[in-house]
Design a protein around this motif. Structure first.
Motif, PDB file in Angstrom:
ATOM      1  N   GLU A 170       0.831  -1.190   0.000  1.00  0.00           N
ATOM      2  CA  GLU A 170       0.000   0.000   0.000  1.00  0.00           C
ATOM      3  C   GLU A 170       0.876   1.255   0.000  1.00  0.00           C
ATOM      4  OE1 GLU A 170      -2.882  -0.196   3.108  1.00  0.00           O
ATOM      5  OE2 GLU A 170      -3.772   1.727   2.565  1.00  0.00           O
ATOM      6  N   LEU A 171       1.927   1.180   0.779  1.00  0.00           N
ATOM      7  CA  LEU A 171       2.867   2.298   0.816  1.00  0.00           C
ATOM      8  C   LEU A 171       3.426   2.564  -0.583  1.00  0.00           C
ATOM      9  CD1 LEU A 171       4.687   4.364   2.241  1.00  0.00           C
ATOM     10  CD2 LEU A 171       6.258   2.504   2.793  1.00  0.00           C
ATOM     11  N   MET A 172       3.825   1.499  -1.215  1.00  0.00           N
ATOM     12  CA  MET A 172       4.371   1.644  -2.569  1.00  0.00           C
ATOM     13  C   MET A 172       3.323   2.263  -3.496  1.00  0.00           C
ATOM     14  SD  MET A 172       6.857   1.192  -4.697  1.00  0.00           S
ATOM     15  CE  MET A 172       8.035  -0.139  -4.604  1.00  0.00           C
ATOM     16  N   HIS A 173       2.125   1.741  -3.372  1.00  0.00           N
ATOM     17  CA  HIS A 173       1.024   2.220  -4.191  1.00  0.00           C
ATOM     18  C   HIS A 173       0.811   3.719  -3.976  1.00  0.00           C
ATOM     19  CE1 HIS A 173      -2.561   1.802  -6.538  1.00  0.00           C
ATOM     20  NE2 HIS A 173      -3.311   2.319  -5.577  1.00  0.00           N
ATOM     21  N   ASN A 174       0.790   4.122  -2.723  1.00  0.00           N
ATOM     22  CA  ASN A 174       0.583   5.534  -2.409  1.00  0.00           C
ATOM     23  C   ASN A 174       1.717   6.391  -2.956  1.00  0.00           C
ATOM     24  OD1 ASN A 174      -1.704   4.742  -1.144  1.00  0.00           O
ATOM     25  ND2 ASN A 174      -0.932   4.971   0.952  1.00  0.00           N
ATOM     26  N   LEU A 175       2.911   5.868  -2.872  1.00  0.00           N
ATOM     27  CA  LEU A 175       4.049   6.620  -3.404  1.00  0.00           C
ATOM     28  C   LEU A 175       3.931   6.767  -4.921  1.00  0.00           C
ATOM     29  CD1 LEU A 175       6.978   5.201  -1.273  1.00  0.00           C
ATOM     30  CD2 LEU A 175       6.463   7.630  -1.592  1.00  0.00           C
ATOM     31  N   GLU A 176       3.526   5.700  -5.550  1.00  0.00           N
ATOM     32  CA  GLU A 176       3.373   5.751  -7.009  1.00  0.00           C
ATOM     33  C   GLU A 176       2.351   6.829  -7.397  1.00  0.00           C
ATOM     34  OE1 GLU A 176       4.434   1.201  -8.469  1.00  0.00           O
ATOM     35  OE2 GLU A 176       2.343   1.696  -8.009  1.00  0.00           O
ATOM     36  N   LYS A 177       1.261   6.826  -6.646  1.00  0.00           N
ATOM     37  CA  LYS A 177       0.206   7.805  -6.952  1.00  0.00           C
ATOM     38  C   LYS A 177       0.723   9.217  -6.714  1.00  0.00           C
ATOM     39  CE  LYS A 177      -3.465   6.671  -4.663  1.00  0.00           C
ATOM     40  NZ  LYS A 177      -4.720   6.160  -4.107  1.00  0.00           N
ATOM     41  N   ARG A 178       1.376   9.361  -5.588  1.00  0.00           N
ATOM     42  CA  ARG A 178       1.837  10.671  -5.181  1.00  0.00           C
ATOM     43  C   ARG A 178       2.911  11.222  -6.143  1.00  0.00           C
ATOM     44  NH1 ARG A 178       2.881  14.013  -0.788  1.00  0.00           N
ATOM     45  NH2 ARG A 178       3.848  15.718  -1.906  1.00  0.00           N
ATOM     46  N   LEU A 179       3.787  10.350  -6.587  1.00  0.00           N
ATOM     47  CA  LEU A 179       4.909  10.806  -7.434  1.00  0.00           C
ATOM     48  C   LEU A 179       4.573  10.707  -8.932  1.00  0.00           C
ATOM     49  CD1 LEU A 179       7.888   9.159  -5.500  1.00  0.00           C
ATOM     50  CD2 LEU A 179       7.185  11.551  -5.433  1.00  0.00           C
ATOM     51  N   HIS A 180       3.403  10.147  -9.217  1.00  0.00           N
ATOM     52  CA  HIS A 180       2.993   9.949 -10.615  1.00  0.00           C
ATOM     53  C   HIS A 180       4.005   9.134 -11.415  1.00  0.00           C
ATOM     54  CE1 HIS A 180      -0.216  12.743  -9.861  1.00  0.00           C
ATOM     55  NE2 HIS A 180       0.663  13.637  -9.438  1.00  0.00           N
ATOM     56  N   ILE A 181       4.545   8.157 -10.782  1.00  0.00           N
ATOM     57  CA  ILE A 181       5.427   7.243 -11.508  1.00  0.00           C
ATOM     58  C   ILE A 181       5.122   5.832 -11.050  1.00  0.00           C
ATOM     59  CG2 ILE A 181       7.381   8.787 -11.942  1.00  0.00           C
ATOM     60  CD1 ILE A 181       8.664   7.735  -9.363  1.00  0.00           C
ATOM     61  N   LYS A 182       5.684   4.896 -11.773  1.00  0.00           N
ATOM     62  CA  LYS A 182       5.588   3.497 -11.369  1.00  0.00           C
ATOM     63  C   LYS A 182       6.907   3.104 -10.720  1.00  0.00           C
ATOM     64  CE  LYS A 182       1.590   2.039 -12.705  1.00  0.00           C
ATOM     65  NZ  LYS A 182       0.791   1.930 -11.485  1.00  0.00           N
ATOM     66  N   GLU A 183       6.828   2.052  -9.957  1.00  0.00           N
ATOM     67  CA  GLU A 183       8.040   1.507  -9.361  1.00  0.00           C
ATOM     68  C   GLU A 183       9.087   1.305 -10.467  1.00  0.00           C
ATOM     69  OE1 GLU A 183      10.963  -1.199  -8.589  1.00  0.00           O
ATOM     70  OE2 GLU A 183       9.288  -1.994  -9.747  1.00  0.00           O
ATOM     71  N   GLY A 184      10.308   1.676 -10.194  1.00  0.00           N
ATOM     72  CA  GLY A 184      11.356   1.535 -11.198  1.00  0.00           C
ATOM     73  C   GLY A 184      11.591   2.808 -11.987  1.00  0.00           C
ATOM     74  N   GLN A 185      10.730   3.805 -11.783  1.00  0.00           N
ATOM     75  CA  GLN A 185      10.844   5.012 -12.605  1.00  0.00           C
ATOM     76  C   GLN A 185      11.354   6.203 -11.788  1.00  0.00           C
ATOM     77  OE1 GLN A 185       6.854   5.333 -14.147  1.00  0.00           O
ATOM     78  NE2 GLN A 185       7.343   4.013 -15.902  1.00  0.00           N
ATOM     79  N   THR A 186      11.641   7.268 -12.526  1.00  0.00           N
ATOM     80  CA  THR A 186      12.127   8.501 -11.919  1.00  0.00           C
ATOM     81  C   THR A 186      11.141   9.611 -12.259  1.00  0.00           C
ATOM     82  OG1 THR A 186      14.404   7.751 -12.163  1.00  0.00           O
ATOM     83  CG2 THR A 186      14.088  10.123 -11.877  1.00  0.00           C
ATOM     84  N   THR A 187      10.877  10.477 -11.310  1.00  0.00           N
ATOM     85  CA  THR A 187       9.918  11.548 -11.586  1.00  0.00           C
ATOM     86  C   THR A 187      10.452  12.461 -12.674  1.00  0.00           C
ATOM     87  OG1 THR A 187      10.909  12.821  -9.789  1.00  0.00           O
ATOM     88  CG2 THR A 187       8.902  11.598  -9.283  1.00  0.00           C
ATOM     89  N   ALA A 188       9.511  13.125 -13.352  1.00  0.00           N
ATOM     90  CA  ALA A 188       9.891  13.941 -14.501  1.00  0.00           C
ATOM     91  C   ALA A 188      10.858  15.047 -14.089  1.00  0.00           C
ATOM     92  CB  ALA A 188       8.646  14.540 -15.144  1.00  0.00           C
ATOM     93  N   ASP A 189      10.677  15.573 -12.882  1.00  0.00           N
ATOM     94  CA  ASP A 189      11.570  16.648 -12.442  1.00  0.00           C
ATOM     95  C   ASP A 189      12.893  16.110 -11.905  1.00  0.00           C
ATOM     96  OD1 ASP A 189      10.785  15.438 -10.131  1.00  0.00           O
ATOM     97  OD2 ASP A 189      10.015  17.244  -9.149  1.00  0.00           O
ATOM     98  N   GLY A 190      13.059  14.798 -11.985  1.00  0.00           N
ATOM     99  CA  GLY A 190      14.325  14.224 -11.539  1.00  0.00           C
ATOM    100  C   GLY A 190      14.512  14.263 -10.034  1.00  0.00           C
ATOM    101  N   ALA A 191      13.439  14.429  -9.299  1.00  0.00           N
ATOM    102  CA  ALA A 191      13.588  14.533  -7.849  1.00  0.00           C
ATOM    103  C   ALA A 191      13.696  13.156  -7.192  1.00  0.00           C
ATOM    104  CB  ALA A 191      12.426  15.316  -7.260  1.00  0.00           C
ATOM    105  N   TYR A 192      12.885  12.223  -7.652  1.00  0.00           N
ATOM    106  CA  TYR A 192      12.825  10.929  -6.980  1.00  0.00           C
ATOM    107  C   TYR A 192      12.917   9.774  -7.971  1.00  0.00           C
ATOM    108  CZ  TYR A 192      10.910  13.529  -3.013  1.00  0.00           C
ATOM    109  OH  TYR A 192      10.727  14.396  -1.996  1.00  0.00           O
ATOM    110  N   THR A 193      13.573   8.740  -7.501  1.00  0.00           N
ATOM    111  CA  THR A 193      13.471   7.450  -8.173  1.00  0.00           C
ATOM    112  C   THR A 193      12.862   6.492  -7.159  1.00  0.00           C
ATOM    113  OG1 THR A 193      15.376   7.841  -9.577  1.00  0.00           O
ATOM    114  CG2 THR A 193      14.768   5.546  -9.227  1.00  0.00           C
ATOM    115  N   LEU A 194      11.918   5.704  -7.612  1.00  0.00           N
ATOM    116  CA  LEU A 194      11.190   4.809  -6.708  1.00  0.00           C
ATOM    117  C   LEU A 194      11.522   3.357  -7.057  1.00  0.00           C
ATOM    118  CD1 LEU A 194       9.053   4.601  -4.471  1.00  0.00           C
ATOM    119  CD2 LEU A 194       7.290   4.658  -6.258  1.00  0.00           C
TER     120      LEU A 194
END
Ligand code: FMN
Ligand code: SF4
Ligand code: FES
Lengths: 770, 155, 429
Positions: free
Chosen positions: B91-115
């Motif tokens: 669920e945590l992962m899911h929430n992070l994905e939603k929050r960061l608008h990325i899927k696991e394994g990806q990096t946010t468009a602004d380059g701030a986070y990789t999940l």
């Protein structure tokens, strides 16, 4: 020795033998993928499961060494289930595209699945997708989906060859075999991974989609391109050679080939191949041409006697063919002017000739001017294997360039050009100054001291030369004086001192056996006599004298003066208007016969295909001429060059030792000096398949010289001038070449217009403007 | 190649009886400043170590912590081991994905986070566990995505 | 509740600092070892104590040390701190919170085994752990406890901290050595065993962090003290990591032989309110499940084996009645698939296959024959892999198929997770 029982049969094998190999000796076939005797155990594929009494689990036969009283069962319900399970695992991610796979029909995955595998698949999930038909290099394709990750290829290239150009990437089920970012593998030995791959993951690019096992024929053969004479198999389809594979011979050969040998089989289909006969520049029928040549020979005999005809043997001719020519020359023409086309002046008597088995026992290896990787590649592998197994192996290079390599490390004694023989003799003298032969060698040397080689080095070398237990020398045959020093060395040492000649042509020993002189002097004499008008007609079989003989000027002069130059061959000789008749010959794949390699070993090659067009075997020409000369030759029984079976060594004859004083090496002056050496890629027969790998920059020059001469660090083209003559060729930077030297492949077209010695180097025009 | 890498390489090599052992320490050190190991970096490392590119590539691809793709400023690992899963890490992962608008394994468009997913991080007593730049942050309850994202960690 | 030895200082503030550690009696055992023991006497003492390796296999440590050939080659001690077995987190606490205790143990062990070089192979994810160790190692060097001629004894030891980079298989000792040599972490063929040809081909001892941490108290209190705890064949203390559906997850040091129930109910405070035990994974993710009726099983190597499981690394995961066994099993098998090195066929392909089938079953897309296939695939992996990882992937699965077959069948029959997908509920599916 260890005694054990496998499937109820007893066998005794040396300690350390793995169960698979012990079973193989009993004719029991245990299925394997990852194991290969040359590479040693890995235990990755788990295909070779067997039951061993007192072991709680199934054991892998490839990693389990035999032990006294061991009882092994290679069959049974547990083993069968284990193997079935492993095969099922291998198949779940395998694409099952057998119908379009080149390996179909010769694939161990198919074979074992048929024998041990599950009848049907239970795996329903999606298979992992990977790269298909990706390039390893120009010759080898990889299909990662078919790969069973046995690692044979990776281990072969990395551990065995020492050129880790294939790698495992990723982990677990995502692991793939690949090169880095599509950088093509450049090793000399990449093609072997095709043979090693038990499945269709590594494929021959030139053979890709060219044949299926049921419409090809495979014949045992021998690679004709260099004196190693690697045992091989030729694949033919519809009368055309379409593949070469290695042919392992138990306890002797692993079946390795170098890429030049493996992929250079297409010279018979080169656009330049001679398929018709030519007389004085005019295409003509085979019958006309043969008759014409017969008449010329007759005329020469009539006017000047048989000895006005010279006969030179070369190319890829078999021993039998040489014998036929020899009998024709001696019995019908009546000439003793028979010689072998040679590029090097040295000669090695049979008595001193070592075998590859000696390499397996060597504690010291001398590389005398010869870099086996370049000259006789598969021997490089043999040396490397020895070094891998016996790390104390001493390798010493003696010559004007470094001859050891990262993949065959050792020590180098760099001598000035043409001083190696003197260095060897002086080294011997440090240990045995009183020996009569050594004294004779040194007699004329006076106070000569070799350049760049210290007295300590000489002493150290002397100690090693005499101290080694089993001293194997690889000799490039460039300097005949070295041959003499080696003979003295062998006499001096009471221990084995086998010598392996790395010079060509590939079958010179066979032709010698058939009655040709292999002595360079005889070849030179014939050419000189031709130049001087004593010999009037020259019959050349297979040889490309214009490029092979080290002094092109002499060949040119001889051809200019000869009444008749007749050349039989597969390729027309380059640019020789003086050739009066051209007769199309057969390739090695088109005749059946024997080759004798650098070990003096006889090996039979079968004919795989028919000669195309007007091309025909030598015997046909010889017979016709014999008829024309009214002296038909009787071939009651086909001559065999040997009494023994294929694979035997030529009988030994002791060679008397003639020692003459070494000449003082002439001082060579000049800022740049040309030296030459063997390079497998530049050996005769042209091939379109090999084209992308023929070195674009074959010359080698020290990086510092290159810098001073303004050459780019990636190399480039330069003009090599010597007096009136000059040559433009590509140069690469090579720290193994000392400063002040330029190394060129001796057989590269045009190199023999120059002579080893001082040269002037300058950037070629296009480089200057670029 | 950064000038100091040469120095790092010799330091690392000097630490071990056999120079090859310095490979992973060097990769770690370089990745710490570069964030990831580009093709050029791999080439540089090969040169520094005196081994082939193939070799470095092969080693790098075996270990999950060596990044061969660019990563964000902060790399978030969410442990998906069993104990963390029992505490809601999916669920945590899911929430992070939603929050960061990325899927696991990806990096946010602004380059701030990789999940990224992590296998059991050996911190099951504080499940669900995460790491930011390999610094343990946890337990993080699935609804505490903001706590995680705002967490300061020493670099 | 009990004696604490390895964890005795867990409440001491700043125990990770050299001065604090020493002020609390640290490094006294090291000095005592130098003063009162010859190396072989230490080995004999460890043999007598019956200390068994805490890395998972429980191999007697003294015996392992005794395998080192006496051929004059220099020896290595490698400390396995790659802790990555799901459910296990004891070594992390030991290195992060009390690194000097490990270093002291390493010095004593190296002295005993006559190793002149030691390495700590620290899991790549343990960034802090590695930093703690590196700092502590430096402190020890600064105080002359590491380096040449330690405290004038003539004994010298170089200790280095090496970081892995994310690969569970590198916990396997030979893969660890490969990794330490700068290679891919593929396990090596054995024999030769590390004792004969280990790191750089030299004689090598590989021991777990916890194993080595036992050395200081062993020297201080002696072998008899050690054998006075635990059982005959499993003497001493063991740290158990308890996690899952319990009130107080954490590391607990217990005398071996303590019943599982005591560990769960007393040490870990029992289950979360209102819940009951469904099954317990007692020794890390690779061991078979124990069922509620087996909670009285004493936690020692032999008793657990008798009960059908293993003590392993001591990672005890407690599952309650809400947990979907299929989901839990799928999660663990997937771990092995992610971590399979890929070298051998059954492990590489088998874990891939089982994961896919388990996922499908968990999602309600299974077919009746999937369960047979699963069992048979497991059987085709069992005992046929190159290293123990393949077999490790089967521990939970095979016992789950046995004890909870109905739950698997229900997934297939009902085309959904009958547990309401407790494990997977919130996301993906
Ligand atoms: C797949 C696998 C993973 C392992 N992981 C670890 C680990 O993380 N830590 C550890 O100490 N031992 C681990 N081991 C056990 C080691 O191989 C080795 O037996 C142990 O380090 C020896 O130490 P000990 O004798 O002190 O227990 C693992 C074994 C296998 C097969
Ligand atoms: S490509 Fe062939 S030889 Fe190489 S690992 Fe795969 S199956 Fe083996
Ligand atoms: S041949 Fe034995 S494991 Fe591969």
């Amino acid at each position: 020795m260890i005694q054990l029982t496998i499937d109820g049969q007893e066998i005794t094998v040396p300690a350390g033998t793995m169960i698979v190999d012990a079973a193989a000796k009993l004719g029991i076939d245990i299925p394997i993928y990852c194991y290969h005797q040359a590479l040693g155990p890995l235990g990755a594929c788990r295909m070779c499961l067997v039951e061993v009494e007192k072991m709680p689990k199934l054991a892998t036969a490839c990693t389990t060494a035999v032990s006294e009283g061991m009882v092994v069962r290679s069959k049974g319900p547990a083993v069968d289930k284990g193997r079935r399970g492993v095969l099922e695992f291998l198949l779940i991610n395998h694409p099952l595209d057998c119908p379009v796979c080149d390996k179909g029909g010769e694939c161990y995955l198919q074979d074992y699945t048929f024998e041990y595998g599950p009848g049907n698949g239970r795996f329903q999930e999606p298979k992992i997708q990977k790269l298909k038909d990706g390039p390893i290099n120009e010759f080898v394709l990889v299909d990662q989906e078919r790969c069973v990750l046995c690692q044979r290829c990776v281990r072969f290239m990395g551990e065995y060859v020492g050129e880790g150009q294939l790698l495992l990437e990723g982990r677990g089920v995502e692991t793939v075999v690949t090169t880095v970012d599509h950088v093509p593998a450049t090793s000399q030995f990449t093609g072997n991974v095709i043979d090693l791959c038990p499945v269709g993951a590594l494929l021959s690019a030139p053979y890709h989609h060219k044949g299926r096992p049921w419409n090809i024929e495979r014949e045992e053969s021998v690679c004709p391109h260099c004196p190693v004479g690697c045992t091989s198999k030729v694949t033919a389809r519809e009368g055309r050679v379409i593949r070469m594979e290695g042919r392992p011979i138990p306890d002797r050969e692993w079946g390795w080939l170098c890429d030049r040998g493996r992929f250079g089989y297409d010279f018979g289909y080169h656009p330049d191949r001679l398929l018709t006969s030519w007389v004085q520049g005019v295409e003509t029928s085979a019958a006309m041409a043969t008759r014409q040549v017969g008449q010329w020979i007759q005329e020469t005999i009539n006017q000047d006697g048989g000895s006005a005809v010279g006969v030179i043997m070369g190319g890829t001719h078999t021993t039998e063919e040489a014998y036929q020519v020899q009998r024709f020359a001696r019995e019908v023409i009546g000439t003793e002017n028979l010689a072998i086309s040679r590029s090097e002046a040295g000669y090695l008597p049979r008595a001193l000739n070592g075998t590859f088995d000696d390499i397996k026992k060597a504690d010291m290896v001398l590389l005398l001017g010869s870099d086996p990787y370049d000259a006789v590649p598969v021997v490089h592998l043999k040396l490397r294997e020895r070094w891998l197994r016996y790390s104390a192996l001493k390798v010493i290079g003696i010559g004007p360039t470094r001859l050891t390599r990262d993949t065959l490390p050792g020590q180098d004694v760099i001598t000035a050009p043409e001083q190696s023989a003197a260095v060897m003799a002086l080294a011997l003298a440090t240990q045995r100054p009183e020996d009569a032969n050594v004294k004779t060698l040194l007699q004329a040397l006076g106070d000569f001291s070799p350049s760049g080689v210290s007295p300590e080095t000489l002493t150290e070398l002397g100690v090693q030369l005499l101290g080694a237990e089993h001293l194997v020398s690889l000799w490039d045959g460039m300097d005949p004086a070295m041959g003499m020093v080696l003979a003295v060395l062998a006499e001096l040492r009471e221990k084995p001192t086998p010598i392996l000649p790395t010079f060509g042509p590939a079958n010179w020993r066979g032709w010698e056996r058939a009655g040709f002189s292999a002595h360079f002097e005889d070849l030179t004499r014939i050419l000189e006599h031709a130049r001087d008008g004593i010999i009037k007609t020259l019959l050349v079989f297979g040889a490309d004298l214009m490029n092979e003989y080290p002094d092109r000027a002499l060949v040119q002069a001889a051809f200019d003066r000869l009444d008749h130059v007749v050349v039989e061959g597969v390729q027309p000789p380059e640019d020789s208007p003086q050739v009066d008749a051209l007769l199309p010959g057969a390739t090695w794949a088109e005749v059946y016969g024997t080759y004798i390699n650098m070990e003096a070993r006889l090996q039979v090659a079968m004919a795989s295909v028919q000669p195309p067009g007007q091309a025909r075997p030598v015997k046909t020409y010889v017979n016709t001429w014999a008829h024309i000369l009214s002296h038909p030759l009787a071939w009651e029984e086909d001559w065999e060059p040997f009494d023994e079976d294929s694979g035997e060594l030529l009988p030994l004859h002791p060679a008397p030792l003639h020692v003459t004083p070494l000449k003082v090496p002439a001082a060579i002056d000049g800022d740049m000096i040309l030296i030459t050496g063997a390079l497998i890629w530049e050996m005769s027969e042209p091939s379109e398949i090999l084209l992308p790998r023929i070195p674009a920059l074959p010359g080698r020059i020290n990086p510092e010289d290159a810098k001073n001469l303004g050459l780019d660090i990636h190399g480039g083209r330069m003009r090599v001038s010597q007096g009136e003559t000059s040559l433009v060729t590509g140069m690469s930077l090579d720290p193994r070449v000392p400063k002040g030297l330029l190394w060129l492949p001796q057989r590269m077209p045009g190199v023999n217009t120059l002579q080893p010695g001082p040269i002037v180097l300058s950037l070629a025009k296009e480089e200057v403007t670029a | 190649m950064k000038p100091e890498w040469q120095e790092w390489a010799s330091q690392a090599k000097a630490e071990f009886p056999q120079a090859n052992s310095a490979l992973m320490p060097l990769m770690h050190r370089i990745q710490l400043v570069e964030g990831w190991l580009s093709d050029e970096t791999i080439q540089d490392i090969a040169d520094l170590m005196g081994v082939t590119v193939q070799y470095v590539e092969s080693v790098a691809s075996f270990y999950s912590l060596f990044h061969r793709e660019p990563v964000g400023k902060r790399v978030i690992h969410v442990c998906v081991g069993l104990s963390c899963a029992l505490a809601g890490s999916d669920e945590l992962m899911h929430n992070l994905e939603k929050r960061l608008h990325i899927k696991e394994g990806q990096t946010t468009a602004d380059g701030a986070y990789t999940l990224l997913e992590a296998e059991c991080l050996a911190a099951c007593d504080k499940a669900p566990m995460t790491q930011i730049d390999l610094r343990f942050v946890g337990p993080i309850r699935p609804e505490d995505v903001d706590t995680l994202l705002n967490k300061e960690v020493p670099s | 509740m009990t004696q604490h030895y390895l964890l005795r200082n867990r409440d001491v503030q700043d125990i990770d600092q050299f001065d604090v550690y020493e002020a609390n009696g640290g490094y006294a055992a090291m000095k005592q070892a130098f003063e009162t023991f010859k190396p072989e006497e230490l080995v004999a003492m460890v043999k007598k104590s019956g200390l068994r390796g805490r890395g998972g296999a429980g191999f007697p440590t003294g015996m392992k040390w005794g395998f080192l050939p006496k051929d004059g080659r220099s020896r290595y001690l490698v400390v396995n701190s790659d802790e990555a077995e799901p459910g296990t987190f004891k070594d992390r606490e030991l290195i992060e919170e009390n690194p000097h205790q490990l270093i002291e143990g390493i010095i004593i062990s190296s002295y005993a085994t006559e190793a002149s070089e030691a390495y700590i192979y620290c899991r790549g994810e343990f960034r802090r752990g590695a930093e703690q160790l590196k700092r502590a190692v430096k402190e020890a060097y600064d105080h002359g406890y590491l380096g040449t001629n330690i405290l004038g004894t003539g004994f010298s030891l170089e200790l280095k901290v090496y970081r892995g980079a994310g690969a569970y298989i590198c916990g396997e000792e030979s893969a660890l050595l490969e990794s330490l040599e700068g290679k891919r972490g593929n396990p090596r063929l054995k024999p030769p065993f590390p004792a004969v040809a280990g790191l750089y081909g030299g004689p090598t001892v590989v021991n777990n962090v916890e194993t080595i941490c036992n050395l200081p108290p062993l020297v201080t209190y002696g072998a008899e003290w050690y054998t006075s705890m635990g059982t005959d064949k499993s003497p001493g203390l063991k740290i158990m990591s308890v996690s899952g559906r319990v009130k107080r997850p954490g590391n607990y040091e217990i005398p071996l032989g303590t019943p599982l129930r005591t560990l769960i109910e007393e040490y870990a405070g029992g289950l979360l309110p209102g819940h009951t035990v469904k099954a317990v994974i007692p020794g890390g993710s690779s061991v078979p499940l124990l069922m509620p009726d087996q909670l009285d099983t004493p936690l020692d190597y032999e008793s657990i084996v008798k009960a059908g499981s293993m003590l392993g690394s001591g990672g005890c995961i407690v599952l309650d009645e809400q947990v979907c066994i299929v989901g839990a099993t799928a999660r663990l098998v997937k771990f092995y698939r992610e971590e399979s090195c890929g070298k051998c066929t059954p492990c590489r392909e088998g874990t891939y296959w089982m994961t896919d089938v388990l996922d499908r079953v968990e999602m309600g897309k299974g077919e009746p024959r999937d369960l047979e296939v699963l069992a048979d695939v497991a059987d085709n992996i069992a005992g046929k892999c190159f290293c123990p990882l393949g077999d490790a992937s089967l521990g939970v699965l095979v016992s789950a198929l046995k004890h909870f077959r109905h739950e698997f069948e229900a997934h297939v029959a009902e085309h959904t997770c009958p547990m309401g997908a407790r494990l997977y509920d919130t996301v993906n599916h």
